[in-house]
Write a protein that holds these residues in place. Sequence first.
Motif, mmCIF file in Angstrom:
data_model
loop_
_atom_site.group_PDB
_atom_site.id
_atom_site.type_symbol
_atom_site.label_atom_id
_atom_site.label_comp_id
_atom_site.label_asym_id
_atom_site.label_seq_id
_atom_site.Cartn_x
_atom_site.Cartn_y
_atom_site.Cartn_z
ATOM 1 N N ALA A 28 41.411 51.919 54.296
ATOM 2 C CA ALA A 28 40.809 53.221 53.985
ATOM 3 C C ALA A 28 39.346 53.068 53.563
ATOM 4 N N GLU A 29 39.047 52.023 52.788
ATOM 5 C CA GLU A 29 37.669 51.780 52.370
ATOM 6 C C GLU A 29 36.790 51.401 53.561
ATOM 7 N N LEU A 30 37.335 50.606 54.479
ATOM 8 C CA LEU A 30 36.583 50.237 55.679
ATOM 9 C C LEU A 30 36.327 51.458 56.557
ATOM 10 N N ASP A 31 37.352 52.318 56.716
ATOM 11 C CA ASP A 31 37.182 53.558 57.487
ATOM 12 C C ASP A 31 36.103 54.438 56.860
ATOM 13 N N LYS A 32 36.140 54.534 55.519
ATOM 14 C CA LYS A 32 35.161 55.368 54.818
ATOM 15 C C LYS A 32 33.745 54.861 55.062
ATOM 16 N N GLU A 33 33.553 53.547 55.034
ATOM 17 C CA GLU A 33 32.225 52.995 55.299
ATOM 18 C C GLU A 33 31.744 53.386 56.691
ATOM 19 N N ILE A 34 32.648 53.385 57.648
ATOM 20 C CA ILE A 34 32.279 53.715 59.028
ATOM 21 C C ILE A 34 31.867 55.170 59.142
ATOM 22 N N TRP A 35 32.680 56.105 58.586
ATOM 23 C CA TRP A 35 32.292 57.510 58.724
ATOM 24 C C TRP A 35 31.104 57.864 57.846
ATOM 25 N N GLN A 36 30.916 57.147 56.734
ATOM 26 C CA GLN A 36 29.724 57.387 55.922
ATOM 27 C C GLN A 36 28.465 57.016 56.701
ATOM 28 N N GLU A 37 28.533 55.930 57.455
ATOM 29 C CA GLU A 37 27.389 55.531 58.272
ATOM 30 C C GLU A 37 27.139 56.545 59.385
ATOM 31 N N ALA A 38 28.197 57.031 60.012
ATOM 32 C CA ALA A 38 28.047 58.061 61.051
ATOM 33 C C ALA A 38 27.416 59.316 60.451
ATOM 34 N N HIS A 39 27.835 59.694 59.253
ATOM 35 C CA HIS A 39 27.273 60.872 58.577
ATOM 36 C C HIS A 39 25.802 60.645 58.239
ATOM 37 N N ARG A 40 25.480 59.468 57.728
ATOM 38 C CA ARG A 40 24.092 59.159 57.382
ATOM 39 C C ARG A 40 23.185 59.274 58.608
ATOM 40 N N GLN A 41 23.639 58.695 59.728
ATOM 41 C CA GLN A 41 22.841 58.750 60.949
ATOM 42 C C GLN A 41 22.678 60.189 61.441
ATOM 43 N N ALA A 42 23.741 60.974 61.353
ATOM 44 C CA ALA A 42 23.664 62.375 61.789
ATOM 45 C C ALA A 42 22.671 63.141 60.926
ATOM 46 N N CYS A 43 22.717 62.950 59.628
ATOM 47 C CA CYS A 43 21.801 63.659 58.728
ATOM 48 C C CYS A 43 20.359 63.227 58.969
ATOM 49 N N GLU A 44 20.146 61.924 59.176
ATOM 50 C CA GLU A 44 18.796 61.442 59.471
ATOM 51 C C GLU A 44 18.267 62.065 60.758
ATOM 52 N N GLY A 45 19.154 62.314 61.708
ATOM 53 C CA GLY A 45 18.767 62.942 62.964
ATOM 54 C C GLY A 45 18.773 64.467 62.891
ATOM 55 N N ASN A 46 18.957 64.998 61.677
ATOM 56 C CA ASN A 46 18.991 66.443 61.454
ATOM 57 C C ASN A 46 20.082 67.130 62.269
ATOM 58 N N ARG A 47 21.198 66.422 62.446
ATOM 59 C CA ARG A 47 22.333 66.962 63.189
ATOM 60 C C ARG A 47 23.265 67.689 62.232
ATOM 61 N N LYS A 48 23.935 68.688 62.726
ATOM 62 C CA LYS A 48 24.842 69.479 61.895
ATOM 63 C C LYS A 48 26.280 68.986 61.983
ATOM 64 N N LYS A 49 26.567 68.165 62.988
ATOM 65 C CA LYS A 49 27.926 67.649 63.177
ATOM 66 C C LYS A 49 27.844 66.213 63.684
ATOM 67 N N TYR A 50 28.935 65.488 63.499
ATOM 68 C CA TYR A 50 29.065 64.167 64.102
ATOM 69 C C TYR A 50 30.528 63.980 64.490
ATOM 70 N N ILE A 51 30.785 63.011 65.319
ATOM 71 C CA ILE A 51 32.150 62.713 65.741
ATOM 72 C C ILE A 51 32.698 61.602 64.845
ATOM 73 N N ASP A 52 33.832 61.873 64.201
ATOM 74 C CA ASP A 52 34.475 60.858 63.377
ATOM 75 C C ASP A 52 34.876 59.703 64.287
ATOM 76 N N PRO A 53 34.393 58.487 64.011
ATOM 77 C CA PRO A 53 34.673 57.353 64.898
ATOM 78 C C PRO A 53 36.164 57.028 65.042
ATOM 79 N N LYS A 54 36.955 57.301 64.034
ATOM 80 C CA LYS A 54 38.372 56.959 64.092
ATOM 81 C C LYS A 54 39.206 58.035 64.777
ATOM 82 N N THR A 55 38.967 59.305 64.422
ATOM 83 C CA THR A 55 39.827 60.382 64.920
ATOM 84 C C THR A 55 39.277 61.078 66.159
#
Length: 126
Positions: A28-55
């Motif tokens: 669960a902690e490893l999954d969280k790190e992955i989606w946190q990184e996806a969220h960080r990249q989306a926010c840096e790109g001024n995106r409103k959504k991102y695709i959860d890498p796992k689901t």
Amino acid sequence: MTFDDIEDGQVKIHSREKQPQQQQKTPAELDKEIWQEAHRQACEGNRKKYIDPKTGYSVMTELLHKRRGYCCGNACRHCPYNNENVGVSPEVKRVNIARGKQQRKEIEAIEGKPVWADDDDHDFSD
């Protein structure tokens, strides 16, 4: 303990005790790190959504939550409102959501498009 080194007549004592191991991360902690990184990249790109890498689900970023203007009460992953409508009475939730929807309408009137839409996203449905 061992007596390994002798230097200037002094014996250095070395301990063979094991160094503390780093605690293994849970899946669960490893999954969280992955989606946190996806969220960080989306926010840096001024995106409103991102695709959860796992689901593979589309997830709203904190940016979109802020633009929406209120907590919906669904315990969203990136809620900037501290999930204020999670577990509250229906009356309180309705008031908070009505206030947020009014703010959203004002933003949409100024921008001429729904707050949900990314700049390159042409599907404006909720």
